[in-house]
Design an enzyme around this catalytic site. Structure first.
Site, PDB file in Angstrom:
ATOM      1  N   ASN A   7     -33.842 -20.517   2.254  1.00 18.52           N
ATOM      2  CA  ASN A   7     -34.374 -21.511   3.185  1.00 18.52           C
ATOM      3  C   ASN A   7     -35.901 -21.434   3.177  1.00 18.52           C
ATOM      4  OD1 ASN A   7     -34.892 -23.245   5.293  1.00 18.52           O
ATOM      5  ND2 ASN A   7     -34.197 -21.854   6.903  1.00 18.52           N
TER       6      ASN A   7
ATOM      7  N   LYS B 218     -38.045 -23.222   4.723  1.00 16.57           N
ATOM      8  CA  LYS B 218     -38.706 -23.628   5.973  1.00 16.57           C
ATOM      9  C   LYS B 218     -39.928 -24.502   5.638  1.00 16.57           C
ATOM     10  CE  LYS B 218     -36.891 -19.535   8.103  1.00 16.57           C
ATOM     11  NZ  LYS B 218     -36.879 -18.649   9.245  1.00 16.57           N
TER      12      LYS B 218
ATOM     13  N   HIS C 294     -30.367 -25.272  12.747  1.00 13.16           N
ATOM     14  CA  HIS C 294     -31.154 -24.043  12.606  1.00 13.16           C
ATOM     15  C   HIS C 294     -31.780 -23.693  13.971  1.00 13.16           C
ATOM     16  CE1 HIS C 294     -34.080 -21.069  11.429  1.00 13.16           C
ATOM     17  NE2 HIS C 294     -33.394 -20.917  10.319  1.00 13.16           N
TER      18      HIS C 294
ATOM     19  N   GLU D 108     -34.540 -22.580  14.835  1.00 19.66           N
ATOM     20  CA  GLU D 108     -35.924 -23.011  15.064  1.00 19.66           C
ATOM     21  C   GLU D 108     -35.954 -24.459  15.565  1.00 19.66           C
ATOM     22  OE1 GLU D 108     -37.383 -21.833  11.206  1.00 19.66           O
ATOM     23  OE2 GLU D 108     -37.217 -19.735  11.799  1.00 19.66           O
TER      24      GLU D 108
ATOM     25  N   GLU E 222     -26.398 -16.712  12.118  1.00 12.52           N
ATOM     26  CA  GLU E 222     -27.769 -16.199  12.160  1.00 12.52           C
ATOM     27  C   GLU E 222     -28.133 -15.801  13.593  1.00 12.52           C
ATOM     28  OE1 GLU E 222     -30.452 -17.643   8.823  1.00 12.52           O
ATOM     29  OE2 GLU E 222     -30.423 -19.268  10.263  1.00 12.52           O
TER      30      GLU E 222
ATOM     31  N   GLY F 243     -36.528 -13.491  10.929  1.00 11.16           N
ATOM     32  CA  GLY F 243     -37.944 -13.204  10.716  1.00 11.16           C
ATOM     33  C   GLY F 243     -38.463 -11.990  11.456  1.00 11.16           C
TER      34      GLY F 243
ATOM     35  N   SER G  25     -33.269 -11.843   8.433  1.00  8.31           N
ATOM     36  CA  SER G  25     -33.936 -10.659   7.867  1.00  8.31           C
ATOM     37  C   SER G  25     -33.247 -10.085   6.626  1.00  8.31           C
ATOM     38  CB  SER G  25     -34.120  -9.574   8.932  1.00  8.31           C
ATOM     39  OG  SER G  25     -35.023 -10.023   9.915  1.00  8.31           O
TER      40      SER G  25
END
Ligand code: PGA
Length: 246
Positions: free
Chosen positions: A8, A10, A93, A95, A165, A171, A211
């Protein structure tokens, strides 16, 4: 069995940088048997359609609109992404859920749009740190799955990949233990069984993200019931991502 390894990107790389990345990455993974998927910025889809023909790599977008066309300034539709040869889109996602307040209902609309043009969906679900600490993980995932997959026919599940996730693992360099991931994936399959059937629960593709890097990927892929990985930061380095893929 083949594993499904997704990178991904991003909001990273210019088109020029992405072209250079592919020149380095593709030769490194050309003999790999796993399915490799790149989740890339919209602006790179056209280049991907040219560079990835006749390779073992598929590509897709990181989001689509809930709508198909019309007065939705700034949005990108299912049709536009499909038109550029995308194989899948990510949906839900964390985010986007967090920064753009995307709801489970909107995610459901996006999934229906994607499936209507034969785009597969990588549906991201996951709990926050607070939710995990208060033992709400299964409840949160159940809600996310029940709403996101509402109205789908069982035979459409073959076009859905569930990416587990944990939000707090994205991250951060932190992640649940192997045992905790195994248990959560079991819970996810249980929820799918309650919504659809035992057969679907066994067959649906479930991948882990958060991660992942070249040092922990081997152990993660050994987890029972895990069909692949969703890799963020570590996919931006062609060499490291090729190691994960291999
Ligand atoms: P990360 O991101 O690998 O950098 O944690 C994963 C993701 O957000 O998909």
């Amino acid at each position: 069995m083949k594993k499904f390894i997704v990178g991904n990107f991003k909001m990273n790389t210019t088109l020029h940088e992405f072209a250079k990345y592919l020149d380095e990455f593709l030769p490194l993974i050309k003999d790999c048997k796993n399915v490799v998927a790149l989740s890339i910025p919209y602006t790179h889809l056209m280049l991907a359609s040219q560079k990835l023909v006749a390779t073992n790599v598929v590509y897709g977008s990181q989001n689509i609109s809930t709508e198909e066309k019309g007065a939705y300034t700034g949005e990108i539709s299912n049709l536009m992404v499909k038109d550029l040869g995308a194989y899948f889109t990510l949906v839900g996602h964390s985010e986007i859920r967090k920064k753009f307040r995307e709801t489970n209902e909107q995610i459901n609309q996006k999934i229906i749009r994607a499936l209507s043009v034969n785009l597969k969906c990588i549906l991201c679900i996951g709990e926050t740190r607070t939710e995990r600490n208060s033992n709400k993980t299964k409840m949160v995932l159940k809600k996310q799955l029940e709403v996101a997959l509402k109205g789908l026919y069982e035979n459409e599940l073959k076009n859905i990949i569930i990416a587990y996730e944990p939000v707090w693992a994205i991250g951060t360099g932190k992640m649940p233990t192997v045992k905790e991931i195994e248990k959560t994936v079991e819970d996810i399959r249980q929820i799918i069984m309650d919504m659809f059937s035992q057969n679907s629960a066994e067959k649906i593709c479930v991948i882990y993200g958060g991660s992942v890097n070249q040092n922990n990927c081997t152990n993660l892929l050994k987890i029972k019931n895990i069909n692949g990985l969703l890799v963020g930061g570590a996919c931006l380095d062609a060499k490291e991502f090729s190691n994960i893929v291999k």
